[in-house]
Design an enzyme around this catalytic site. Structure first.
Site, PDB file in Angstrom:
ATOM      1  N   LYS A  78       0.805  -1.368   0.063  1.00  0.00           N
ATOM      2  CA  LYS A  78      -0.042   0.041   0.109  1.00  0.00           C
ATOM      3  C   LYS A  78       0.981   1.329  -0.100  1.00  0.00           C
ATOM      4  CE  LYS A  78      -1.518   1.526   4.089  1.00  0.00           C
ATOM      5  NZ  LYS A  78      -1.048   2.933   4.575  1.00  0.00           N
ATOM      6  N   ASN A  79       1.889   1.065   0.902  1.00  0.00           N
ATOM      7  CA  ASN A  79       2.644   2.368   1.208  1.00  0.00           C
ATOM      8  C   ASN A  79       3.713   2.650  -0.116  1.00  0.00           C
ATOM      9  OD1 ASN A  79       1.272   2.932   3.312  1.00  0.00           O
ATOM     10  ND2 ASN A  79       2.970   2.497   4.600  1.00  0.00           N
ATOM     11  N   CYS A  89      -3.877  11.857  13.871  1.00  0.00           N
ATOM     12  CA  CYS A  89      -4.656  10.661  13.687  1.00  0.00           C
ATOM     13  C   CYS A  89      -4.267  10.235  15.006  1.00  0.00           C
ATOM     14  CB  CYS A  89      -4.208   9.783  12.543  1.00  0.00           C
ATOM     15  SG  CYS A  89      -2.674   9.358  12.746  1.00  0.00           S
ATOM     16  N   ARG A 117       1.406  14.368  13.492  1.00  0.00           N
ATOM     17  CA  ARG A 117       1.653  13.967  12.087  1.00  0.00           C
ATOM     18  C   ARG A 117       1.659  15.202  11.189  1.00  0.00           C
ATOM     19  NH1 ARG A 117      -0.485   8.434  10.319  1.00  0.00           N
ATOM     20  NH2 ARG A 117       1.424   8.288   8.907  1.00  0.00           N
ATOM     21  N   ARG A 174      -8.002  -0.519   5.845  1.00  0.00           N
ATOM     22  CA  ARG A 174      -7.082   0.439   4.932  1.00  0.00           C
ATOM     23  C   ARG A 174      -5.709  -0.006   4.418  1.00  0.00           C
ATOM     24  NH1 ARG A 174      -6.011   5.580   8.404  1.00  0.00           N
ATOM     25  NH2 ARG A 174      -5.021   5.895   6.384  1.00  0.00           N
TER      26      ARG A 174
END
Ligand code: EPZ
Length: 435
Positions: free
Chosen positions: A22-23, A119, A124, A404
């Site tokens: 995903k990243n 979050c 962040r 996610r």
């Protein structure tokens, strides 16, 4: 909100195919904004964050197609972008939307991206992304919760990141490729997702040296063209399944993974007594054979930037530490609030003392199933692992967090022997229902 119901105590045995990262996929999708040509991306995991990024690019009037169902590849074409904006409604669900900032201002001279906000795991901020873009000549205005960046054309410059940032490095790399002249980025993140992004950009015509080292040198070009690229395997998903085999005393073969990206994770888990071996297949692919049969022993852990032990594996390691013999000292150094899973594991019977960003885990502790709540993506993975070894039933609420970043995790776990099912409220099986 969907829940997972897990009946623990089963060994996991069989083969798990690791999905694309995903990243790595998220910055690659954003990089498609840099050209008017189609960019085809393969090995894309079917997870919620990818769907969000696809929606964001479509919101910008990009052509976003996925020829297969469920999508494992995307064709993205940003012929023109009439809407160089990432709205709060989408950004608040996925902070990685900020990865569109660099490519938009580099190609179109303008971008308006909602500040991601914090979050569960920390504030962040994106101050370093902004500082770097200003150094490349962008004029930045931050107000009403949005970052607005303008630049006639970005100018190459030298910028040293005051702090290592993964998406910060990715954002500026995708801006510098179209800047006028040379850009030198120092103190860059070394995560494998960065050389993977650089490989895509190079296929698109970018001139980059040093990706994957602390100093990246970019020679800006006038424009980029389309390309095809398969993203790297997900090292955190692989690490999560290594722990799943270890914590259930099972025996798993992980395929389509990249062992070279898992050095620190494999070394640490081997020091806990997990038997992990590389397997090479006739087609040249690599895999990992993981046996959890031996005795688990405690080990200390400090999370670090790559190539150190990934913060995204800290919750999973904590779950394993509850079953290891001895005392494990765990220190989280990347995010300021990434111990939320500990209190849920304590409710399951784990012996964990929390002190700020450190935890002292004493094991082995028999875990008993309980209703628990997921707080963030990797905390939910840690709770699933705890549920796999807990007696009786563990119900995990808010599994949208895990959706996610993990592709069909309950199906992959069931296929190797776990007793796990997804419950969509209102569809709760009645007593007599076959479950
Ligand atoms: C990336 O987040 C990953 N996300 C995270 O994975 C991962 O946990 C993190 O890197 C660390 O490895 C993606 O790649 C989409 P950072 P990122 O910028 O880039 C501070 C997951 O589970 N910082 O490297 O947002 C920041 O607060 C997710 O898949 C600033 O202060 O992380 C943090 O303390 C969770 N200012 C530290 O740096 C900035 O401008 C590292 O953050 C940027 C970051």
């Amino acid at each position: 909100m969907d829940q997972f119901k897990i009946s623990g105590g089963r060994k996991l045995e069989g083969t798990v195919r690791i999905s694309g990262a995903k990243n790595a996929a998220l910055p690659a999708m954003a990089a498609a904004l840099l050209t008017a040509d189609p960019v085809r991306l393969e090995n894309i995991p079917h997870v919620r964050d990818i769907i969000t990024m696809a929606k964001l690019l479509a919101h910008m009037r990009c052509r976003v197609e996925s020829p297969d169902i469920p999508p494992s590849s995307f064709v993205i074409q940003a012929q023109t972008v009439s809407h160089a904006e990432a709205p709060y409604e989408l950004v608040k669900t996925m902070r990685a939307s900020v990865l569109t900032l660099g490519p938009l201002v580099a190609r179109f001279g303008y971008a308006r991206v909602s500040l991601p906000g914090g979050c569960a795991i920390g504030a962040r901020p994106i101050d370093l992304h902004i500082q770097a873009l200003e150094k490349l000549g962008a004029t930045i205005h931050v107000d009403h919760g949005y970052v607005e960046a303008r630049a006639k054309r970005l100018r190459g410059a030298t910028f040293r990141f005051p702090k290592i940032t993964v998406t910060g490095t990715e954002n500026i790399l995708t801006a510098a490729v179209l800047a006028q002249g040379e850009t030198i980025l120092e103190n860059c993140a070394l995560e494998p997702e960065i050389p993977d992004l650089a490989a895509l950009l190079a296929k698109m015509g970018a001139k980059i040296e040093g990706a994957g080292t602390p100093t990246i040198r970019v020679e800006g070009v006038e424009q980029l063209h389309g390309a095809e690229h398969a993203v790297i395997p997900d090292r955190i998903e692989a690490g999560t399944f290594i722990v799943a085999a270890a914590i259930t005393r099972g025996n798993l073969l992980l395929t389509h993974c990249e062992p070279r990206h898992l050095g620190a994770i494999i070394d640490k888990l081997k020091s806990c007594g997990v038997d992990i071996r590389c397997e090479h297949f006739s087609d040249g692919a690599a895999g990992l054979r993981v046996r959890g049969s031996g005795k688990l022993v405690a080990a200390d852990l400090t999370t670090e930037e790559y190539p150190g032990f990934a913060t995204d594996m800290q919750a999973q390691f904590m779950a394993l530490a509850t079953q290891a013999d001895g005392v494990s000292h765990i220190r989280e150094t990347i995010f300021e609030n990434r111990m939320l899973h500990a209190s849920e594991m304590i409710r399951m019977g784990a012996n964990i003392l929390i002190d700020g960003n450190s935890a002292i885990v004493t094991g082995p502790s028999p875990l008993s199933g309980a209703p628990v709540t997921a707080s963030d993506l990797r905390a939910s993975a840690g709770l699933v692992l705890a549920g796999l070894v807990a007696s009786n039933t563990t119900t995990i609420d808010r599994v949208y967090h895990i959706d996610r970043g993990y592709e069909r995790i309950e199906e992959k776990l069931r296929a190797v022997g776990a007793c796990i099912e997804r419950i969509s409220p209102g569809l709760e099986p009645n007593a007599g229902d076959e479950v």
